[in-house]
Design a protein around this motif. Structure first.
Motif, PDB file in Angstrom:
ATOM      1  N   GLN A 225       0.826  -1.205   0.000  1.00  0.00           N
ATOM      2  CA  GLN A 225       0.000   0.000   0.000  1.00  0.00           C
ATOM      3  C   GLN A 225       0.861   1.256   0.000  1.00  0.00           C
ATOM      4  O   GLN A 225       0.592   2.216  -0.733  1.00  0.00           O
ATOM      5  N   GLU A 226       1.910   1.248   0.805  1.00  0.00           N
ATOM      6  CA  GLU A 226       2.772   2.422   0.860  1.00  0.00           C
ATOM      7  C   GLU A 226       3.544   2.612  -0.441  1.00  0.00           C
ATOM      8  O   GLU A 226       3.748   3.739  -0.898  1.00  0.00           O
ATOM      9  N   ILE A 227       3.981   1.513  -1.033  1.00  0.00           N
ATOM     10  CA  ILE A 227       4.661   1.593  -2.326  1.00  0.00           C
ATOM     11  C   ILE A 227       3.750   2.229  -3.367  1.00  0.00           C
ATOM     12  O   ILE A 227       4.156   3.119  -4.124  1.00  0.00           O
ATOM     13  N   GLU A 228       2.501   1.787  -3.406  1.00  0.00           N
ATOM     14  CA  GLU A 228       1.562   2.314  -4.394  1.00  0.00           C
ATOM     15  C   GLU A 228       1.243   3.785  -4.155  1.00  0.00           C
ATOM     16  O   GLU A 228       0.984   4.536  -5.096  1.00  0.00           O
ATOM     17  N   LEU A 229       1.259   4.211  -2.882  1.00  0.00           N
ATOM     18  CA  LEU A 229       0.936   5.600  -2.569  1.00  0.00           C
ATOM     19  C   LEU A 229       2.127   6.549  -2.763  1.00  0.00           C
ATOM     20  O   LEU A 229       1.945   7.759  -2.771  1.00  0.00           O
ATOM     21  N   SER A 230       3.328   6.002  -2.895  1.00  0.00           N
ATOM     22  CA  SER A 230       4.510   6.847  -3.058  1.00  0.00           C
ATOM     23  C   SER A 230       4.542   7.455  -4.458  1.00  0.00           C
ATOM     24  O   SER A 230       4.450   6.731  -5.449  1.00  0.00           O
ATOM     25  N   PRO A 231       4.679   8.779  -4.563  1.00  0.00           N
ATOM     26  CA  PRO A 231       4.655   9.424  -5.881  1.00  0.00           C
ATOM     27  C   PRO A 231       5.934   9.229  -6.684  1.00  0.00           C
ATOM     28  O   PRO A 231       5.935   9.304  -7.902  1.00  0.00           O
ATOM     29  N   GLN A 232       7.061   8.983  -5.969  1.00  0.00           N
ATOM     30  CA  GLN A 232       8.348   8.851  -6.652  1.00  0.00           C
ATOM     31  C   GLN A 232       9.337   8.166  -5.730  1.00  0.00           C
ATOM     32  O   GLN A 232       9.100   8.039  -4.529  1.00  0.00           O
ATOM     33  N   LEU A 322       1.987  13.484   7.940  1.00  0.00           N
ATOM     34  CA  LEU A 322       1.607  14.832   7.519  1.00  0.00           C
ATOM     35  C   LEU A 322       2.819  15.640   7.061  1.00  0.00           C
ATOM     36  O   LEU A 322       2.725  16.456   6.144  1.00  0.00           O
ATOM     37  N   ILE A 323       3.969  15.399   7.690  1.00  0.00           N
ATOM     38  CA  ILE A 323       5.184  16.136   7.336  1.00  0.00           C
ATOM     39  C   ILE A 323       5.898  15.496   6.151  1.00  0.00           C
ATOM     40  O   ILE A 323       6.322  16.177   5.214  1.00  0.00           O
ATOM     41  N   ALA A 324       6.037  14.175   6.179  1.00  0.00           N
ATOM     42  CA  ALA A 324       6.928  13.488   5.234  1.00  0.00           C
ATOM     43  C   ALA A 324       6.197  12.855   4.049  1.00  0.00           C
ATOM     44  O   ALA A 324       6.795  12.099   3.298  1.00  0.00           O
ATOM     45  N   SER A 325       4.913  13.159   3.879  1.00  0.00           N
ATOM     46  CA  SER A 325       4.193  12.599   2.732  1.00  0.00           C
ATOM     47  C   SER A 325       3.194  13.619   2.210  1.00  0.00           C
ATOM     48  O   SER A 325       2.913  14.634   2.857  1.00  0.00           O
ATOM     49  N   ASN A 326       2.655  13.305   1.042  1.00  0.00           N
ATOM     50  CA  ASN A 326       1.606  14.145   0.455  1.00  0.00           C
ATOM     51  C   ASN A 326       0.244  13.472   0.563  1.00  0.00           C
ATOM     52  O   ASN A 326      -0.687  13.815  -0.166  1.00  0.00           O
ATOM     53  N   LEU A 327       0.106  12.522   1.470  1.00  0.00           N
ATOM     54  CA  LEU A 327      -1.150  11.796   1.626  1.00  0.00           C
ATOM     55  C   LEU A 327      -2.251  12.729   2.117  1.00  0.00           C
ATOM     56  O   LEU A 327      -2.017  13.643   2.903  1.00  0.00           O
ATOM     57  N   THR A 328      -3.477  12.479   1.664  1.00  0.00           N
ATOM     58  CA  THR A 328      -4.622  13.258   2.128  1.00  0.00           C
ATOM     59  C   THR A 328      -5.017  12.813   3.532  1.00  0.00           C
ATOM     60  O   THR A 328      -4.600  11.752   4.006  1.00  0.00           O
ATOM     61  N   LEU A 329      -5.848  13.606   4.180  1.00  0.00           N
ATOM     62  CA  LEU A 329      -6.319  13.234   5.516  1.00  0.00           C
ATOM     63  C   LEU A 329      -7.100  11.930   5.471  1.00  0.00           C
ATOM     64  O   LEU A 329      -7.006  11.107   6.395  1.00  0.00           O
ATOM     65  N   LEU A 330      -7.873  11.730   4.404  1.00  0.00           N
ATOM     66  CA  LEU A 330      -8.638  10.487   4.278  1.00  0.00           C
ATOM     67  C   LEU A 330      -7.700   9.294   4.151  1.00  0.00           C
ATOM     68  O   LEU A 330      -7.928   8.244   4.776  1.00  0.00           O
ATOM     69  N   GLU A 331      -6.639   9.440   3.363  1.00  0.00           N
ATOM     70  CA  GLU A 331      -5.679   8.346   3.192  1.00  0.00           C
ATOM     71  C   GLU A 331      -4.967   8.028   4.510  1.00  0.00           C
ATOM     72  O   GLU A 331      -4.783   6.857   4.868  1.00  0.00           O
ATOM     73  N   SER A 342     -13.388  12.233   9.831  1.00  0.00           N
ATOM     74  CA  SER A 342     -13.792  13.242  10.818  1.00  0.00           C
ATOM     75  C   SER A 342     -13.401  12.813  12.234  1.00  0.00           C
ATOM     76  O   SER A 342     -13.018  13.644  13.060  1.00  0.00           O
ATOM     77  N   TYR A 343     -13.461  11.498  12.504  1.00  0.00           N
ATOM     78  CA  TYR A 343     -13.041  11.012  13.823  1.00  0.00           C
ATOM     79  C   TYR A 343     -11.529  11.146  13.982  1.00  0.00           C
ATOM     80  O   TYR A 343     -11.033  11.458  15.066  1.00  0.00           O
ATOM     81  N   PHE A 344     -10.807  10.939  12.893  1.00  0.00           N
ATOM     82  CA  PHE A 344      -9.358  11.157  12.915  1.00  0.00           C
ATOM     83  C   PHE A 344      -9.040  12.610  13.251  1.00  0.00           C
ATOM     84  O   PHE A 344      -8.198  12.900  14.105  1.00  0.00           O
ATOM     85  N   VAL A 345      -9.717  13.542  12.584  1.00  0.00           N
ATOM     86  CA  VAL A 345      -9.496  14.971  12.828  1.00  0.00           C
ATOM     87  C   VAL A 345      -9.826  15.317  14.279  1.00  0.00           C
ATOM     88  O   VAL A 345      -9.084  16.041  14.958  1.00  0.00           O
ATOM     89  N   LYS A 346     -10.941  14.765  14.780  1.00  0.00           N
ATOM     90  CA  LYS A 346     -11.361  15.027  16.158  1.00  0.00           C
ATOM     91  C   LYS A 346     -10.318  14.520  17.157  1.00  0.00           C
ATOM     92  O   LYS A 346      -9.946  15.229  18.099  1.00  0.00           O
ATOM     93  N   THR A 347      -9.827  13.292  16.942  1.00  0.00           N
ATOM     94  CA  THR A 347      -8.823  12.706  17.838  1.00  0.00           C
ATOM     95  C   THR A 347      -7.529  13.501  17.794  1.00  0.00           C
ATOM     96  O   THR A 347      -6.905  13.769  18.829  1.00  0.00           O
ATOM     97  N   ASN A 357      -4.823  19.518   9.317  1.00  0.00           N
ATOM     98  CA  ASN A 357      -4.514  20.488   8.263  1.00  0.00           C
ATOM     99  C   ASN A 357      -3.740  21.680   8.813  1.00  0.00           C
ATOM    100  O   ASN A 357      -2.812  22.187   8.189  1.00  0.00           O
ATOM    101  N   HIS A 358      -4.141  22.129  10.000  1.00  0.00           N
ATOM    102  CA  HIS A 358      -3.459  23.262  10.623  1.00  0.00           C
ATOM    103  C   HIS A 358      -2.016  22.890  10.945  1.00  0.00           C
ATOM    104  O   HIS A 358      -1.096  23.695  10.737  1.00  0.00           O
ATOM    105  N   PHE A 359      -1.832  21.674  11.449  1.00  0.00           N
ATOM    106  CA  PHE A 359      -0.481  21.197  11.755  1.00  0.00           C
ATOM    107  C   PHE A 359       0.382  21.180  10.496  1.00  0.00           C
ATOM    108  O   PHE A 359       1.516  21.656  10.498  1.00  0.00           O
ATOM    109  N   ARG A 360      -0.158  20.626   9.413  1.00  0.00           N
ATOM    110  CA  ARG A 360       0.599  20.526   8.158  1.00  0.00           C
ATOM    111  C   ARG A 360       0.906  21.908   7.588  1.00  0.00           C
ATOM    112  O   ARG A 360       2.016  22.165   7.129  1.00  0.00           O
ATOM    113  N   GLN A 361      -0.055  22.807   7.608  1.00  0.00           N
ATOM    114  CA  GLN A 361       0.106  24.118   6.976  1.00  0.00           C
ATOM    115  C   GLN A 361       1.019  25.042   7.768  1.00  0.00           C
ATOM    116  O   GLN A 361       1.719  25.877   7.208  1.00  0.00           O
ATOM    117  N   HIS A 362       1.027  24.901   9.098  1.00  0.00           N
ATOM    118  CA  HIS A 362       1.744  25.860   9.928  1.00  0.00           C
ATOM    119  C   HIS A 362       2.986  25.283  10.589  1.00  0.00           C
ATOM    120  O   HIS A 362       3.583  25.920  11.457  1.00  0.00           O
TER     121      HIS A 362
END
Length: 372
Positions: A225-232, A322-331, A342-347, A357-362
């Motif tokens: 799964q991680e291999i497939e999600l890696s962009p390069q 969040l720092i070392a990948s470009n994965l979405t929050l859903l992924e 949404s439960y992930f975001v809440k936790t 998102n705030h952690f990644r952006q800031h």
């Protein structure tokens, strides 16, 4: 430097600051082990390698060092050791840091200088002989040599022979195992297919040796799964090296697993299965222990309940992703077996006080990172 140390902790790296003029080394983590210090001594002996480029990844036989030439006086080094038995990296983080070396380098530069990082590429250097690593090796692919190296790697893993593994990987590194015969005009697809095939071979080998089938297939599925999600794969063979050392460590750890105290076995199980929805029943069954004994043994040592530790570990892993990948929050949510995004975001917010998102952006904001 406090901010850079926090970044290194999130990415499970040792961080070292080198003064170019005096060649003085400052280990920001006092627990840096002797083997890592030996690697840094080699860096000091070849200081010119570090000053030629702003960002470099220097490969050696059991890891790599990401260097950032932050100014005329200083170089910041993040050391990633694949054979460290105390490493807490899981399958979910194995490839992402190697896929995002440039982004990580730019974060280091920005945290150190408090300004925008240069748009330079990461320079890949083979640390053992100071030669440039090229996409294609000078030796053509030879099936017999490849098979022999692969066989030696498998034997080294199942019998926990570290020196033999280093030697076998060195032989494999000289072969051109990626090219037209694998890629079919699609290099990234060819690289992914080769990695998936390699993982499957190692997986079958450790099962035949006696590693639990269920755990082996879980490992296989997460790596694929991680291999497939890696962009390069900026440094393809370094990915093979890291995967190989990961298999070496899990087999080595399995050998001594039943001899560890209960609290350590619980912690190890959680880290190995962090992508799953872990329950106390799962832990008790896997460790052949009474469910009633788990929390008292764990809390006595770590001062935290098992369920709290699982939540914290999942969020720590999410920070890395969040720092070392470009994965979405859903992924990321799916990778860590949260019931919903949404439960992930809440936790995440409950534990850190902010959203993912705030952690990644800031993360790059110097005053903001201190809150973590």
């Amino acid at each position: 430097m406090k901010d850079i140390k926090k970044l290194a902790n999130i990415l499970n790296a040792d961080v070292i600051l080198i003064d170019i003029a005096t060649k003085q080394v400052n280990y920001l983590d006092e627990s840096t082990n002797n083997s890592n210090k030996n690697v840094v001594n080699l860096l000091i002996d070849n200081i010119e390698l570090l000053t030629n480029h702003i960002y470099q990844s220097l490969d050696y036989n059991s890891g790599h060092i990401l260097t950032c030439h932050v100014n005329e006086e200083s170089i910041v080094c993040f050391s990633f050791k694949y054979d460290d038995p105390l490493s807490t990296s899981s399958e979910l983080m194995m490839l992402h840091s190697l896929s995002n070396l440039k982004s990580i380098s730019q974060i280091i530069y920005t945290l150190y200088n408090s300004n925008d990082a240069p748009e330079e590429e990461v320079h890949i250097t083979k640390f053992s002989d100071k030669l440039h690593i090229k996409k294609e090796s000078s030796e053509s692919f030879d099936p017999k040599t490849f098979f022999n190296a692969e066989t030696d790697i498998i034997k080294s893993i199942v019998y926990s022979r570290k020196a033999s593994l280093i030697s076998a990987l060195e032989k494999l590194s000289r072969l051109k195992i990626i090219g037209e015969r694998f890629a079919s005009n699609n290099m990234i697809r060819g690289e992914k297919d080769t990695l998936i095939s390699y993982v499957s071979i190692l997986n079958r080998a450790i099962i035949q040796w006696g590693y639990p089938v269920e755990s082996a297939f879980q490992l296989h599925n997460e790596l694929v799964q991680e291999i497939e999600l890696s962009p390069q794969f900026l440094n393809f063979f370094q990915v093979i090296r890291e995967i190989t050392w990961h298999y070496f460590k899990i087999v080595q750890n399995h050998r001594v697993h039943n001899f560890l105290p209960l609290h350590q076995r619980i912690k190890q199980y959680i880290k190995e299965h962090i992508s799953e929805n872990i329950t106390l029943d799962d832990i008790a069954t896997a460790l052949n222990a009474s469910k009633k004994t788990l929390n008292p043994a764990f809390k006595r040592e770590y001062k935290i309940a098992i369920t709290q530790f699982i939540r914290q570990t999942k969020i720590d892993t999410a920070k890395e992703l969040l720092i070392a990948s470009n994965l979405t929050l859903l992924e990321i949510s799916n990778l860590l077996s949260f019931s919903t995004a949404s439960y992930f975001v809440k936790t995440f917010k409950e534990i850190t006080g902010i959203t993912p998102n705030h952690f990644r952006q800031h993360f790059l904001m110097k005053n903001f990172i201190c809150k973590y």
